[in-house]
Design a protein around this motif. Structure first.
Motif, mmCIF file in Angstrom:
data_model
loop_
_atom_site.group_PDB
_atom_site.id
_atom_site.type_symbol
_atom_site.label_atom_id
_atom_site.label_comp_id
_atom_site.label_asym_id
_atom_site.label_seq_id
_atom_site.Cartn_x
_atom_site.Cartn_y
_atom_site.Cartn_z
ATOM 1 N N GLY A 8 0.837 -1.202 0.000
ATOM 2 C CA GLY A 8 0.000 0.000 0.000
ATOM 3 C C GLY A 8 0.869 1.247 0.000
ATOM 4 O O GLY A 8 1.615 1.493 0.943
ATOM 5 N N GLY A 10 -0.030 4.497 0.141
ATOM 6 C CA GLY A 10 -0.797 5.688 0.509
ATOM 7 C C GLY A 10 0.014 6.551 1.454
ATOM 8 O O GLY A 10 1.255 6.572 1.400
ATOM 9 N N LEU A 11 -0.693 7.253 2.339
ATOM 10 C CA LEU A 11 -0.009 8.143 3.283
ATOM 11 C C LEU A 11 0.901 7.346 4.213
ATOM 12 O O LEU A 11 2.056 7.713 4.442
ATOM 13 N N ALA A 12 0.405 6.239 4.751
ATOM 14 C CA ALA A 12 1.174 5.463 5.729
ATOM 15 C C ALA A 12 2.280 4.655 5.063
ATOM 16 O O ALA A 12 3.434 4.655 5.528
ATOM 17 N N GLU A 31 1.987 -1.076 -4.750
ATOM 18 C CA GLU A 31 0.812 -0.198 -4.821
ATOM 19 C C GLU A 31 -0.016 -0.631 -6.023
ATOM 20 O O GLU A 31 0.481 -0.667 -7.137
ATOM 21 N N MET A 32 -1.287 -0.931 -5.767
ATOM 22 C CA MET A 32 -2.115 -1.460 -6.868
ATOM 23 C C MET A 32 -2.574 -0.392 -7.845
ATOM 24 O O MET A 32 -2.860 -0.685 -9.000
ATOM 25 N N ARG A 33 -2.640 0.879 -7.367
ATOM 26 C CA ARG A 33 -3.027 1.930 -8.315
ATOM 27 C C ARG A 33 -1.850 2.184 -9.271
ATOM 28 O O ARG A 33 -0.711 1.899 -8.948
ATOM 29 N N CYS A 52 -9.624 13.318 -0.457
ATOM 30 C CA CYS A 52 -10.727 14.272 -0.282
ATOM 31 C C CYS A 52 -10.152 15.673 -0.087
ATOM 32 O O CYS A 52 -9.668 16.278 -1.026
ATOM 33 N N SER A 53 -10.171 16.186 1.135
ATOM 34 C CA SER A 53 -9.697 17.551 1.368
ATOM 35 C C SER A 53 -8.192 17.638 1.089
ATOM 36 O O SER A 53 -7.488 16.629 1.093
ATOM 37 N N ILE A 123 -1.666 -6.971 -4.055
ATOM 38 C CA ILE A 123 -1.286 -8.130 -3.247
ATOM 39 C C ILE A 123 -2.571 -8.748 -2.693
ATOM 40 O O ILE A 123 -3.390 -8.049 -2.103
ATOM 41 N N GLY A 136 -4.989 0.774 3.956
ATOM 42 C CA GLY A 136 -5.941 1.862 4.115
ATOM 43 C C GLY A 136 -7.393 1.465 4.281
ATOM 44 O O GLY A 136 -7.743 0.285 4.323
ATOM 45 N N ALA A 140 -8.144 -3.546 -0.799
ATOM 46 C CA ALA A 140 -8.768 -4.402 -1.813
ATOM 47 C C ALA A 140 -9.428 -5.603 -1.130
ATOM 48 O O ALA A 140 -8.858 -6.180 -0.205
ATOM 49 N N GLN A 341 -4.571 4.006 8.430
ATOM 50 C CA GLN A 341 -5.956 4.010 8.887
ATOM 51 C C GLN A 341 -6.470 2.613 9.210
ATOM 52 O O GLN A 341 -7.374 2.459 10.019
ATOM 53 N N GLY A 347 -7.420 10.072 9.566
ATOM 54 C CA GLY A 347 -6.821 11.293 9.048
ATOM 55 C C GLY A 347 -5.519 11.028 8.300
ATOM 56 O O GLY A 347 -4.815 10.064 8.572
ATOM 57 N N TYR A 348 -5.234 11.928 7.351
ATOM 58 C CA TYR A 348 -4.010 11.797 6.548
ATOM 59 C C TYR A 348 -2.772 11.757 7.445
ATOM 60 O O TYR A 348 -1.898 10.908 7.289
HETATM 61 P P1 FAD Z 1 -4.487 5.201 1.823
HETATM 62 O O1 FAD Z 1 -3.929 6.567 1.722
HETATM 63 O O2 FAD Z 1 -5.839 4.942 1.300
HETATM 64 O O3 FAD Z 1 -3.437 4.222 1.151
HETATM 65 C C1 FAD Z 1 -3.689 2.849 0.993
HETATM 66 C C2 FAD Z 1 -3.110 2.431 -0.349
HETATM 67 O O4 FAD Z 1 -3.125 1.019 -0.447
HETATM 68 C C3 FAD Z 1 -3.897 2.971 -1.519
HETATM 69 O O5 FAD Z 1 -3.029 3.680 -2.360
HETATM 70 C C4 FAD Z 1 -4.470 1.724 -2.183
HETATM 71 O O6 FAD Z 1 -4.520 1.845 -3.593
HETATM 72 C C5 FAD Z 1 -3.490 0.649 -1.766
HETATM 73 N N1 FAD Z 1 -4.012 -0.716 -1.697
HETATM 74 C C6 FAD Z 1 -5.171 -1.146 -1.130
HETATM 75 N N2 FAD Z 1 -5.249 -2.485 -1.192
HETATM 76 C C7 FAD Z 1 -4.131 -2.925 -1.832
HETATM 77 C C8 FAD Z 1 -3.629 -4.211 -2.182
HETATM 78 N N3 FAD Z 1 -4.316 -5.334 -1.903
HETATM 79 N N4 FAD Z 1 -2.435 -4.296 -2.828
HETATM 80 C C9 FAD Z 1 -1.731 -3.172 -3.124
HETATM 81 N N5 FAD Z 1 -2.150 -1.930 -2.817
HETATM 82 C C10 FAD Z 1 -3.337 -1.803 -2.159
HETATM 83 N N6 FAD Z 1 -8.560 12.073 6.062
HETATM 84 C C11 FAD Z 1 -8.269 13.388 6.176
HETATM 85 O O7 FAD Z 1 -7.364 13.762 6.947
HETATM 86 N N7 FAD Z 1 -8.934 14.331 5.449
HETATM 87 C C12 FAD Z 1 -9.901 13.989 4.558
HETATM 88 O O8 FAD Z 1 -10.470 14.850 3.926
HETATM 89 C C13 FAD Z 1 -10.226 12.601 4.405
HETATM 90 N N8 FAD Z 1 -11.176 12.227 3.528
HETATM 91 C C14 FAD Z 1 -11.439 10.900 3.343
HETATM 92 C C15 FAD Z 1 -12.387 10.523 2.365
HETATM 93 C C16 FAD Z 1 -12.644 9.181 2.112
HETATM 94 C C17 FAD Z 1 -13.646 8.809 1.052
HETATM 95 C C18 FAD Z 1 -11.970 8.196 2.880
HETATM 96 C C19 FAD Z 1 -12.227 6.744 2.614
HETATM 97 C C20 FAD Z 1 -11.052 8.567 3.853
HETATM 98 C C21 FAD Z 1 -10.776 9.910 4.097
HETATM 99 N N9 FAD Z 1 -9.845 10.321 5.067
HETATM 100 C C22 FAD Z 1 -9.522 11.647 5.196
HETATM 101 C C23 FAD Z 1 -9.298 9.372 6.026
HETATM 102 C C24 FAD Z 1 -7.894 8.788 5.837
HETATM 103 O O9 FAD Z 1 -7.019 9.440 6.660
HETATM 104 C C25 FAD Z 1 -7.329 8.722 4.481
HETATM 105 O O10 FAD Z 1 -8.106 7.777 3.819
HETATM 106 C C26 FAD Z 1 -5.842 8.324 4.420
HETATM 107 O O11 FAD Z 1 -5.469 8.360 3.070
HETATM 108 C C27 FAD Z 1 -5.494 6.988 5.022
HETATM 109 O O12 FAD Z 1 -4.115 6.696 4.818
HETATM 110 P P2 FAD Z 1 -3.607 5.207 4.578
HETATM 111 O O13 FAD Z 1 -2.201 5.267 4.175
HETATM 112 O O14 FAD Z 1 -3.964 4.389 5.734
HETATM 113 O O15 FAD Z 1 -4.503 4.694 3.353
#
Ligand code: FAD
Length: 448
Positions: A8, A10-12, A31-33, A52-53, A123, A136, A140, A341, A347-348
């Motif tokens: 993944g 994403g942010l984390a 990263e699947m995207r 989002c924001s 994955i 996140g 998936a 998350q 949160g981001y």
């Molecule tokens: P993500 O940033 O979502 O990263 C996870 C990554 O893993 C993604 O890139 C995804 O493509 C990838 N992935 C998933 N499954 C697989 C797999 N099987 N194999 C390979 N890659 C995979 N927080 C805020 O602070 N402000 C906001 O405005 C806000 N808006 C949100 C709106 C929505 C619709 C959602 C769902 C959440 C929102 N959040 C917001 C909350 C949250 O903090 C964010 O979603 C944040 O991006 C989470 O970080 P993360 O790294 O955990 O997940």
């Protein structure tokens, strides 16, 4: 070949990969995207996309918990903060970013790092070797199934029914009182806010009239959990539905009248420190401003400060307080760490912060060192503490960082002073911990 697999981007996951790579470890970042897949909320293929924001929220490190978290992450060389600062746009005391510039900047930095290999792949099963799972809130479904099996959960993606959480110190205890219904348990397990008939009828009408948020298209087919019906939907069922449900006054003696109230709003303790209390049964799709307006009409909550407002949205997270150890390892499979998350932060920045910690913990372990979790007085330590132990596992819900997660400041102090006391105390506690860590990335300069 690689030393650790981060799943993944994403942010984390991006932050975790950066911390590991800067500690000298070879990282495969999947990263699947950008390949054949995407999520229902992401639009592009860049790493660390903001769904989002474009705001990282307050950057004020003296009176705001997320601002303090920004500062601590900069001190630890966070790539998310570094690129956020470079791509900042004017936003008052908040840190907001040019979203494309930010995500593009993170992607370029990771792609250029000699220790990181970015692979565009989905994955579907949990790996056997060392890994950080950072997929996140929209993990998936195939992998979510595997995580569910490994953690014993029946489902991971469901509607988060979030009831608002109130800071205990903002509740007026001249009006509200501690008592459990029929004096069960300790006899004082709940805080009760009484309503007379007129107050109840006005409140009931306000719930029905209040403005609600709509479900998104992709949320419509996600199942509800039993017992998480929004409070306004219950109100619509009939004028007495709430009064015979979560708002019933029986078995509760209002000390001011000596009688059971016509209706009552109950709050239940939400964290071990007793600083945060959730409003029982008040999960809601009312808009945030409406929640503040309507819930402050509840007697005793006129000056309520909310640590989190209610909501109902699709999410994926594990019951971390029960499943993870204090360095984010899955207790049943310690070669796997979780971050972001999916651990139940919200949160981001919180997601990136937990990614940062997972990366540091894993880097230390893979190089034969152990590091202690950050002190609980820091924002990093308070957030990690919420995830890995201090919260109630049964009612565990995602949460933004806030001062209610910190150990309370003893004695009575003015609210404005207290915020500074929290942040001063954190700034004193952090350097000792940082000095105990193996080398990582250089600090990011704190903005003037
Ligand atoms: P993500 O940033 O979502 O990263 C996870 C990554 O893993 C993604 O890139 C995804 O493509 C990838 N992935 C998933 N499954 C697989 C797999 N099987 N194999 C390979 N890659 C995979 N927080 C805020 O602070 N402000 C906001 O405005 C806000 N808006 C949100 C709106 C929505 C619709 C959602 C769902 C959440 C929102 N959040 C917001 C909350 C949250 O903090 C964010 O979603 C944040 O991006 C989470 O970080 P993360 O790294 O955990 O997940």
């Amino acid at each position: 070949t690689y030393d650790i697999h981060v799943i993944g981007g994403g942010l984390a996951g991006s932050e975790a990969a950066w911390q590991l790579a800067e500690a000298g470890l070879k990282v495969r970042l999947s990263e699947m995207r950008g390949g054949a897949d995407t999520t229902p909320a992401h639009h592009g293929g860049d790493l660390a996309e903001l769904v989002c924001s474009n705001s990282f929220r307050s950057d004020d490190a003296t009176s705001n918990a997320v601002g303090l978290l920004h500062q601590e992450m900069r001190a630890l060389g966070s790539i998310i903060m570094a690129k956020g600062d470079v791509h900042a746009v004017p936003a008052g005391s908040a840190l907001a970013v040019d979203r494309d510039g930010f995500s593009g900047g993170v992607t370029a930095a990771l792609a250029a790092h000699p220790n990181i290999t970015i692979v565009r792949e989905r994955i579907d099963t949990l790996p056997d070797g060392p890994a950080i799972i950072a997929t996140g809130p929209l993990t998936a479904p195939s992998l979510a199934g595997g995580i569910g099996a490994a953690t014993g959960a029946e489902a991971l993606a469901f509607f988060d029914a979030i009831a608002p959480i109130v800071h205990r110190e903002s509740i007026d205890l001249e009006v509200a009182w501690f008592q459990s219904r029929w004096n069960k348990g300790t006899g004082k397990d709940y805080i009760n806010c009484p309503m007379n008939k007129d107050q109840y009828l006005a409140f009931h009408q306000a719930l029905i009239d209040g403005e609600k948020t709509e479900f998104r298209e992709w949320e419509k087919d996600t199942p509800y959990f039993d017992g998480c019906m929004p409070v306004e939907v219950m109100a619509e069922r009939g004028v007495d539905t709430l009064r015979f449900g979560p708002m019933k006054g029986v078995g509760l003696d209002d000390p001011r009248t000596g009688r059971w109230p016509y209706a009552v709003v109950q709050l239940r303790q939400d964290n071990a420190a007793g600083t945060l209390w959730n409003i029982v049964g008040f999960q809601t799709k009312l808009k945030y401003a409406e929640q503040i307006r309507i819930f402050r009409t509840i007697p005793g909550l006129e000056k309520a400060e909310f640590a989190r407002l209610g909501g109902l949205h699709r999410n994926t997270f594990i019951r971390s307080p029960e499943l993870l150890d204090t360095t984010l390892r899955l207790k049943s499979r310690p070669n796997l760490r979780f971050a972001g998350q999916i651990t139940g932060c919200e949160g981001y920045i919180e997601s990136a912060a937990i990614g940062l910690l997972a990366g540091r913990f894993a880097a230390a372990e893979l190089t034969g060192k152990t590091i202690a979790p950050p002190p609980v007085e820091t924002a990093l330590g308070a957030l990690l503490g919420h995830i890995t132990g201090l919260a109630e596992a049964e009612t565990y819900q995602p949460m933004n960082v806030n001062f209610g997660l910190f150990p309370p400041i003893p004695g009575r102090t003015k609210k404005a002073d207290r915020k500074k006391m929290y942040t001063d105390r954190a700034r004193e506690a952090l350097p000792g911990w940082i000095n105990s860590l193996p080398p990582g990335p250089p600090p990011v300069p704190q903005p003037a």
